[in-house]
Structures are given as structure tokens and as C-alpha cells.
Design a protein around this motif. Structure first.
Motif, PDB file in Angstrom:
ATOM      1  N   GLU A   1      40.695  39.438  38.645  1.00  0.00           N
ATOM      2  CA  GLU A   1      39.488  39.913  39.340  1.00  0.00           C
ATOM      3  C   GLU A   1      38.243  39.162  38.845  1.00  0.00           C
ATOM      4  O   GLU A   1      37.277  39.011  39.584  1.00  0.00           O
ATOM      5  CB  GLU A   1      39.332  41.420  39.166  1.00  0.00           C
ATOM      6  CG  GLU A   1      39.031  41.829  37.748  1.00  0.00           C
ATOM      7  CD  GLU A   1      39.125  43.340  37.553  1.00  0.00           C
ATOM      8  OE1 GLU A   1      38.255  43.889  36.890  1.00  0.00           O
ATOM      9  OE2 GLU A   1      40.081  43.947  38.078  1.00  0.00           O
ATOM     10  N   VAL A   2      38.290  38.691  37.602  1.00  0.00           N
ATOM     11  CA  VAL A   2      37.166  37.890  37.083  1.00  0.00           C
ATOM     12  C   VAL A   2      37.029  36.616  37.916  1.00  0.00           C
ATOM     13  O   VAL A   2      35.928  36.224  38.298  1.00  0.00           O
ATOM     14  CB  VAL A   2      37.384  37.535  35.586  1.00  0.00           C
ATOM     15  CG1 VAL A   2      36.297  36.586  35.105  1.00  0.00           C
ATOM     16  CG2 VAL A   2      37.382  38.799  34.735  1.00  0.00           C
ATOM     17  N   ILE A   3      38.181  36.013  38.234  1.00  0.00           N
ATOM     18  CA  ILE A   3      38.158  34.780  39.033  1.00  0.00           C
ATOM     19  C   ILE A   3      37.611  35.069  40.426  1.00  0.00           C
ATOM     20  O   ILE A   3      36.798  34.306  40.955  1.00  0.00           O
ATOM     21  CB  ILE A   3      39.575  34.150  39.080  1.00  0.00           C
ATOM     22  CG1 ILE A   3      39.956  33.643  37.684  1.00  0.00           C
ATOM     23  CG2 ILE A   3      39.629  33.001  40.087  1.00  0.00           C
ATOM     24  CD1 ILE A   3      41.345  33.091  37.557  1.00  0.00           C
ATOM     25  N   ASP A   4      38.017  36.187  41.021  1.00  0.00           N
ATOM     26  CA  ASP A   4      37.491  36.566  42.343  1.00  0.00           C
ATOM     27  C   ASP A   4      35.977  36.747  42.279  1.00  0.00           C
ATOM     28  O   ASP A   4      35.243  36.291  43.161  1.00  0.00           O
ATOM     29  CB  ASP A   4      38.144  37.871  42.834  1.00  0.00           C
ATOM     30  CG  ASP A   4      39.590  37.647  43.263  1.00  0.00           C
ATOM     31  OD1 ASP A   4      39.910  36.492  43.610  1.00  0.00           O
ATOM     32  OD2 ASP A   4      40.383  38.605  43.232  1.00  0.00           O
TER      33      ASP A   4
ATOM     34  N   SER B   1      44.479  33.207  36.093  1.00  0.00           N
ATOM     35  CA  SER B   1      44.750  34.629  36.331  1.00  0.00           C
ATOM     36  C   SER B   1      45.984  35.090  35.542  1.00  0.00           C
ATOM     37  O   SER B   1      46.978  34.365  35.441  1.00  0.00           O
ATOM     38  CB  SER B   1      44.977  34.817  37.834  1.00  0.00           C
ATOM     39  OG  SER B   1      45.736  35.973  38.061  1.00  0.00           O
ATOM     40  N   ASN B   2      45.919  36.314  34.995  1.00  0.00           N
ATOM     41  CA  ASN B   2      47.079  36.865  34.264  1.00  0.00           C
ATOM     42  C   ASN B   2      48.232  37.112  35.233  1.00  0.00           C
ATOM     43  O   ASN B   2      49.397  36.957  34.900  1.00  0.00           O
ATOM     44  CB  ASN B   2      46.741  38.231  33.626  1.00  0.00           C
ATOM     45  CG  ASN B   2      45.530  38.140  32.734  1.00  0.00           C
ATOM     46  OD1 ASN B   2      44.973  37.059  32.574  1.00  0.00           O
ATOM     47  ND2 ASN B   2      45.119  39.250  32.160  1.00  0.00           N
TER      48      ASN B   2
ATOM     49  N   GLU C   1      29.312  35.773  41.521  1.00  0.00           N
ATOM     50  CA  GLU C   1      28.748  36.658  40.487  1.00  0.00           C
ATOM     51  C   GLU C   1      28.615  35.908  39.161  1.00  0.00           C
ATOM     52  O   GLU C   1      29.325  34.933  38.913  1.00  0.00           O
ATOM     53  CB  GLU C   1      29.674  37.867  40.278  1.00  0.00           C
ATOM     54  CG  GLU C   1      29.505  38.934  41.327  1.00  0.00           C
ATOM     55  CD  GLU C   1      30.329  40.171  40.977  1.00  0.00           C
ATOM     56  OE1 GLU C   1      30.296  40.601  39.808  1.00  0.00           O
ATOM     57  OE2 GLU C   1      31.019  40.687  41.875  1.00  0.00           O
ATOM     58  N   ASP C   2      27.715  36.378  38.298  1.00  0.00           N
ATOM     59  CA  ASP C   2      27.540  35.761  36.981  1.00  0.00           C
ATOM     60  C   ASP C   2      28.654  36.212  36.043  1.00  0.00           C
ATOM     61  O   ASP C   2      28.821  37.405  35.806  1.00  0.00           O
ATOM     62  CB  ASP C   2      26.182  36.165  36.378  1.00  0.00           C
ATOM     63  CG  ASP C   2      25.040  35.453  37.092  1.00  0.00           C
ATOM     64  OD1 ASP C   2      25.337  34.616  37.965  1.00  0.00           O
ATOM     65  OD2 ASP C   2      23.876  35.729  36.774  1.00  0.00           O
TER      66      ASP C   2
END
Length: 275
Positions: free
Chosen positions: A1-4, A33-34, A10-11
Motif C-alpha cells: 500500500e506504501v507503493i500505491d 511490495s511484500n 502522496e509524500d
């Protein structure tokens, strides 16, 4: 989700607790991604207080050069960024160091997008260091003497520009200069894009002399392969290129990339591994 979230604009911050190793300015990261190894994002780290930046420039459009691997994409991003004043590219024979450096220089001096032309000329040079036995003094003017040394650079320029006439035309106009490093002391070079090829053959003293010539608005690129040293007075750790990489790594105006893959040909890549 960080990659998304990163792709959504987003920052994303990389805090000191999250970093497994000390991070330096202009260090590039690959987020994986994990859940799915194929899902990844390339980003550039500035410092722990600024968000990760996306890698925007992955090609050199006017010369039809696209990055073939992530290291090349990172290198192009640094080469095309006028805020990074010194870039060092280290890698095996055929990894694309000199080609990318010269193409990025041409793009920003005589490129078709005139708003991106940050430099007035491209200066290319390399140390005069023979491989094997020297062939003695060469006859002729300085230009004629330098010709055999600069053939690798001419090869890259010809590969990029196609025909020789345009190369000679730009050299006559002073847009492309091919220099002997011998005479650099005392000069001050402003508004130029400088490529120093085979920088692993320079001593610490020589590299300092060259970099202290740099005037306002100039960017310098050092390329080399620390495994191929022809200068008997330096080794893998004491050469000027390694010294410059190590000394500049903490500063935001410097960037470094180590290429992992050879892209010249299957044979050249195999030779650099097995021989």
C-alpha cells in the motif's frame, strides 16, 4: 500500500528508524511490495526530513536512449538534474557509463528542447594512460596527438550523432571540446558539462586539480571502472575516482551510481566476469 500511495503522489518519508543502513543524499531506493515481488517503485532519497522523490527522467529523448536497467535509470535521472553538480558512474566494461554521460551532455548543450539546455558546451577528456607498453611520442599538433586517446569518446559521439560531419561541425563551433587533461591547471571552466572518462587512472592529486577548476554553472561527470586500472601508481582503493566518490557522498550536490549489468554485448559482459 506504501507503493500505491507513492504512485498516487502522496509524500512517503523514509525515517532514520526505517533505514537499515546510513543513507546519503541522492541515494536511490527501490521499494518492493511484500505481497508481490513484481510490484516495485523507484525513488530518490534526499534526507530523512523530505519525502522520497519519484525518478522522473528515465530516457535521453533526442538521442533515443532509454534506460535498460534500474541503475541506468537512476544515472540518467542524476545526469539530467542540474542541481547535482558532480556525478560519479562506476561499472564494468560496457555498462553504459560513458555513453550515458556523453548523451546527457549532448542533450543539455545542443538538445532540441532549448529550455533544457543548461550548458554552453560539452567538454570530454580522459587521462593519457596507455594499456600495455606505450608506443612512444606521437607526431603532430596537440589535436593529432590526442586523437588515438580519444577514439573511445569519438566512438560514442559517432554512435550518438550518426554521421561525422555534424560532430566536426559542433567541434568547430566550440559546442563540443575534446581536451587533454595535461593543460587543465589554471583554467576556470564555467557553464560547461564536463565528462572525465577512465577517471580510475587519476591520482587523488589529479582529481582534486580537475574538480577545483570547475566554475559557476558547470557539472562534472566522472566515469570509470575500478577493476581496470592502467596507472601503476594507483590501485582499487587509492585512485582518484574512489577517493572522490568517498569524499563527496555526504553532500547533496553529489551523486554516485554503481552499474551492475553490462549492456554492450553478451560477449563483453561474459568476458568481464570470466576472464
Amino acid at each position: 500500500e506504501v507503493i500505491d500511495r507513492f504512485y498516487a503522489g502522496e509524500d512517503i518519508m523514509l525515517t532514520e528508524d526505517e533505514a537499515e543502513q546510513p543513507m546519503y543524499p541522492n541515494q536511490y531506493v527501490m521499494m518492493i511490495s511484500n505481497a508481490n515481488d513484481k510490484k516495485s517503485a523507484l525513488a530518490k532519497f534526499k534526507n530523512h526530513h523530505e519525502p522520497l522523490q519519484a525518478v522522473v527522467t528515465k530516457n535521453i529523448p533526442d538521442w533515443k536512449i532509454d534506460a535498460r536497467n534500474k541503475e541506468q535509470a537512476f544515472a540518467i535521472d542524476m545526469l539530467m538534474n542540474p542541481d547535482i553538480k558532480i556525478v560519479s558512474l562506476v561499472g564494468r566494461a560496457g555498462s553504459g557509463k560513458t555513453l550515458l554521460a556523453i548523451a546527457a551532455g549532448l542533450q543539455q548543450t545542443i538538445g532540441l528542447r532549448s529550455d533544457e539546455n543548461h550548458y554552453s558546451r560539452l567538454i570530454v577528456s580522459r587521462p593519457v594512460q596507455p594499456l600495455g607498453k606505450d608506443i612512444g611520442f606521437l607526431p603532430g599538433t596537440m589535436e593529432e596527438k590526442m586523437l588515438p586517446w580519444l577514439m573511445p569518446i569519438q566512438d560514442n559521439l559517432k554512435f550518438l550523432m550518426g554521421d561525422r560531419t555534424s560532430l566536426e561541425m559542433y567541434m568547430e563551433k566550440g559546442k563540443i571540446e575534446i581536451e587533454a587533461l595535461t593543460y587543465i591547471r589554471g583554467r576556470s571552466i564555467s557553464n560547461a558539462f564536463i565528462v572525465i572518462d577512465e577517471a580510475q587512472n587519476l591520482t587523488k592529486h589529479e582529481i582534486k586539480t580537475i574538480i577545483t577548476r570547475i566554475g559557476e554553472g558547470t557539472k562534472i561527470i566522472l566515469t570509470g571502472d575500478v577493476e581496470q586500472i592502467d596507472n601503476v601508481y594507483v590501485n582499487e582503493t587509492s585512485n582518484g575516482l574512489a577517493h572522490a566518490v568517498e569524499s563527496f557522498k555526504e553532500y547533496p550536490i553529489a551523486g554516485h551510481m554503481t552499474f551492475k549489468k553490462g549492456e554492450r554485448s553478451e560477449l563483453a559482459t561474459l568476458a568481464s566476469k570470466v576472464l
